[in-house]
Design a protein around this motif. Structure first.
Motif, PDB file in Angstrom:
ATOM      1  N   ASP A   1     -11.735  -5.434  12.687  1.00 60.47           N
ATOM      2  CA  ASP A   1     -11.124  -5.278  14.012  1.00 60.47           C
ATOM      3  C   ASP A   1     -10.305  -6.489  14.437  1.00 60.47           C
ATOM      4  O   ASP A   1      -9.603  -6.447  15.442  1.00 60.47           O
ATOM      5  N   GLU A   2     -10.383  -7.562  13.683  1.00 62.13           N
ATOM      6  CA  GLU A   2      -9.623  -8.773  14.013  1.00 62.13           C
ATOM      7  C   GLU A   2      -8.148  -8.571  13.658  1.00 62.13           C
ATOM      8  O   GLU A   2      -7.807  -7.732  12.833  1.00 62.13           O
ATOM      9  N   PRO A   3      -7.261  -9.355  14.281  1.00 59.95           N
ATOM     10  CA  PRO A   3      -5.830  -9.258  13.937  1.00 59.95           C
ATOM     11  C   PRO A   3      -5.610  -9.538  12.449  1.00 59.95           C
ATOM     12  O   PRO A   3      -6.368 -10.289  11.832  1.00 59.95           O
ATOM     13  N   MET A   4      -4.578  -8.929  11.887  1.00 58.37           N
ATOM     14  CA  MET A   4      -4.303  -9.141  10.462  1.00 58.37           C
ATOM     15  C   MET A   4      -4.037 -10.613  10.190  1.00 58.37           C
ATOM     16  O   MET A   4      -3.646 -11.373  11.072  1.00 58.37           O
ATOM     17  N   THR A   5      -4.248 -10.999   8.960  1.00 64.80           N
ATOM     18  CA  THR A   5      -4.073 -12.398   8.571  1.00 64.80           C
ATOM     19  C   THR A   5      -2.587 -12.723   8.408  1.00 64.80           C
ATOM     20  O   THR A   5      -1.746 -11.824   8.338  1.00 64.80           O
ATOM     21  N   GLY A   6      -2.289 -13.988   8.305  1.00 69.60           N
ATOM     22  CA  GLY A   6      -0.911 -14.412   8.079  1.00 69.60           C
ATOM     23  C   GLY A   6      -0.366 -13.870   6.768  1.00 69.60           C
ATOM     24  O   GLY A   6       0.790 -13.477   6.674  1.00 69.60           O
ATOM     25  N   ALA A   7      -1.214 -13.846   5.746  1.00 71.17           N
ATOM     26  CA  ALA A   7      -0.783 -13.321   4.443  1.00 71.17           C
ATOM     27  C   ALA A   7      -0.469 -11.833   4.534  1.00 71.17           C
ATOM     28  O   ALA A   7       0.533 -11.362   3.975  1.00 71.17           O
ATOM     29  N   GLN A   8      -1.303 -11.080   5.243  1.00 73.94           N
ATOM     30  CA  GLN A   8      -1.043  -9.650   5.415  1.00 73.94           C
ATOM     31  C   GLN A   8       0.259  -9.438   6.190  1.00 73.94           C
ATOM     32  O   GLN A   8       1.071  -8.588   5.834  1.00 73.94           O
ATOM     33  N   ARG A   9       0.438 -10.216   7.250  1.00 76.43           N
ATOM     34  CA  ARG A   9       1.639 -10.116   8.081  1.00 76.43           C
ATOM     35  C   ARG A   9       2.892 -10.373   7.239  1.00 76.43           C
ATOM     36  O   ARG A   9       3.852  -9.613   7.277  1.00 76.43           O
ATOM     37  N   SER A  10       2.866 -11.424   6.448  1.00 74.51           N
ATOM     38  CA  SER A  10       4.006 -11.787   5.613  1.00 74.51           C
ATOM     39  C   SER A  10       4.303 -10.701   4.585  1.00 74.51           C
ATOM     40  O   SER A  10       5.466 -10.329   4.365  1.00 74.51           O
ATOM     41  N   TYR A  11       3.262 -10.175   3.963  1.00 79.56           N
ATOM     42  CA  TYR A  11       3.425  -9.152   2.940  1.00 79.56           C
ATOM     43  C   TYR A  11       4.035  -7.877   3.527  1.00 79.56           C
ATOM     44  O   TYR A  11       4.973  -7.303   2.975  1.00 79.56           O
ATOM     45  N   LEU A  12       3.519  -7.432   4.669  1.00 76.25           N
ATOM     46  CA  LEU A  12       4.049  -6.212   5.284  1.00 76.25           C
ATOM     47  C   LEU A  12       5.484  -6.402   5.760  1.00 76.25           C
ATOM     48  O   LEU A  12       6.306  -5.490   5.645  1.00 76.25           O
TER      49      LEU A  12
ATOM     50  N   ALA B   1      -8.064  -4.359   8.970  1.00 75.83           N
ATOM     51  CA  ALA B   1      -8.378  -3.120   8.270  1.00 75.83           C
ATOM     52  C   ALA B   1      -7.176  -2.178   8.215  1.00 75.83           C
ATOM     53  O   ALA B   1      -7.044  -1.410   7.265  1.00 75.83           O
ATOM     54  N   GLU B   2      -6.314  -2.210   9.207  1.00 70.60           N
ATOM     55  CA  GLU B   2      -5.145  -1.319   9.223  1.00 70.60           C
ATOM     56  C   GLU B   2      -4.042  -1.793   8.268  1.00 70.60           C
ATOM     57  O   GLU B   2      -3.328  -0.979   7.698  1.00 70.60           O
ATOM     58  N   ALA B   3      -3.911  -3.089   8.090  1.00 71.11           N
ATOM     59  CA  ALA B   3      -2.829  -3.655   7.287  1.00 71.11           C
ATOM     60  C   ALA B   3      -2.799  -3.149   5.849  1.00 71.11           C
ATOM     61  O   ALA B   3      -1.730  -2.783   5.354  1.00 71.11           O
ATOM     62  N   PRO B   4      -3.935  -3.071   5.137  1.00 71.62           N
ATOM     63  CA  PRO B   4      -3.864  -2.573   3.761  1.00 71.62           C
ATOM     64  C   PRO B   4      -3.419  -1.116   3.682  1.00 71.62           C
ATOM     65  O   PRO B   4      -2.736  -0.711   2.753  1.00 71.62           O
ATOM     66  N   ARG B   5      -3.796  -0.335   4.660  1.00 71.48           N
ATOM     67  CA  ARG B   5      -3.388   1.079   4.674  1.00 71.48           C
ATOM     68  C   ARG B   5      -1.872   1.179   4.867  1.00 71.48           C
ATOM     69  O   ARG B   5      -1.217   2.029   4.279  1.00 71.48           O
ATOM     70  N   GLU B   6      -1.339   0.317   5.702  1.00 70.71           N
ATOM     71  CA  GLU B   6       0.092   0.332   5.994  1.00 70.71           C
ATOM     72  C   GLU B   6       0.914  -0.031   4.750  1.00 70.71           C
ATOM     73  O   GLU B   6       1.994   0.490   4.556  1.00 70.71           O
ATOM     74  N   SER B   7       0.382  -0.893   3.909  1.00 68.51           N
ATOM     75  CA  SER B   7       1.124  -1.325   2.727  1.00 68.51           C
ATOM     76  C   SER B   7       1.222  -0.215   1.678  1.00 68.51           C
ATOM     77  O   SER B   7       2.057  -0.297   0.785  1.00 68.51           O
ATOM     78  N   THR B   8       0.413   0.814   1.790  1.00 71.14           N
ATOM     79  CA  THR B   8       0.472   1.910   0.826  1.00 71.14           C
ATOM     80  C   THR B   8       1.296   3.084   1.342  1.00 71.14           C
ATOM     81  O   THR B   8       1.481   4.048   0.626  1.00 71.14           O
TER      82      THR B   8
END
Length: 63
Positions: free
Chosen positions: A24-35, A55-62
């Protein structure tokens, strides 16, 4: 043969994002950069959003 968790291929190296304690925490800097990079490479900069959770960030990348 002993049950060594380090030799099991179905260990906890990958968890479902729904099971993440900090999902539930905000996405990490690495996730933000990747997306952001993915959306730019897809020529869809509007597809990038800042307000995803960890948790939402990995789903968005797919998608």
């Amino acid at each position: 043969m002993s049950d060594n968790p380090k030799t099991k291929t179905s260990s906890n190296t990958q968890k479902d994002p729904d099971d993440w304690v900090s999902g539930d925490e905000p996405m990490t800097g690495a996730q933000r950069s990747y997306l952001k990079t993915l959306s730019e490479q897809a020529h869809q900069p509007d597809a990038y959003t800042e307000d995803l959770t960890k948790a939402e960030a990995p789903r968005e990348s797919t998608n």
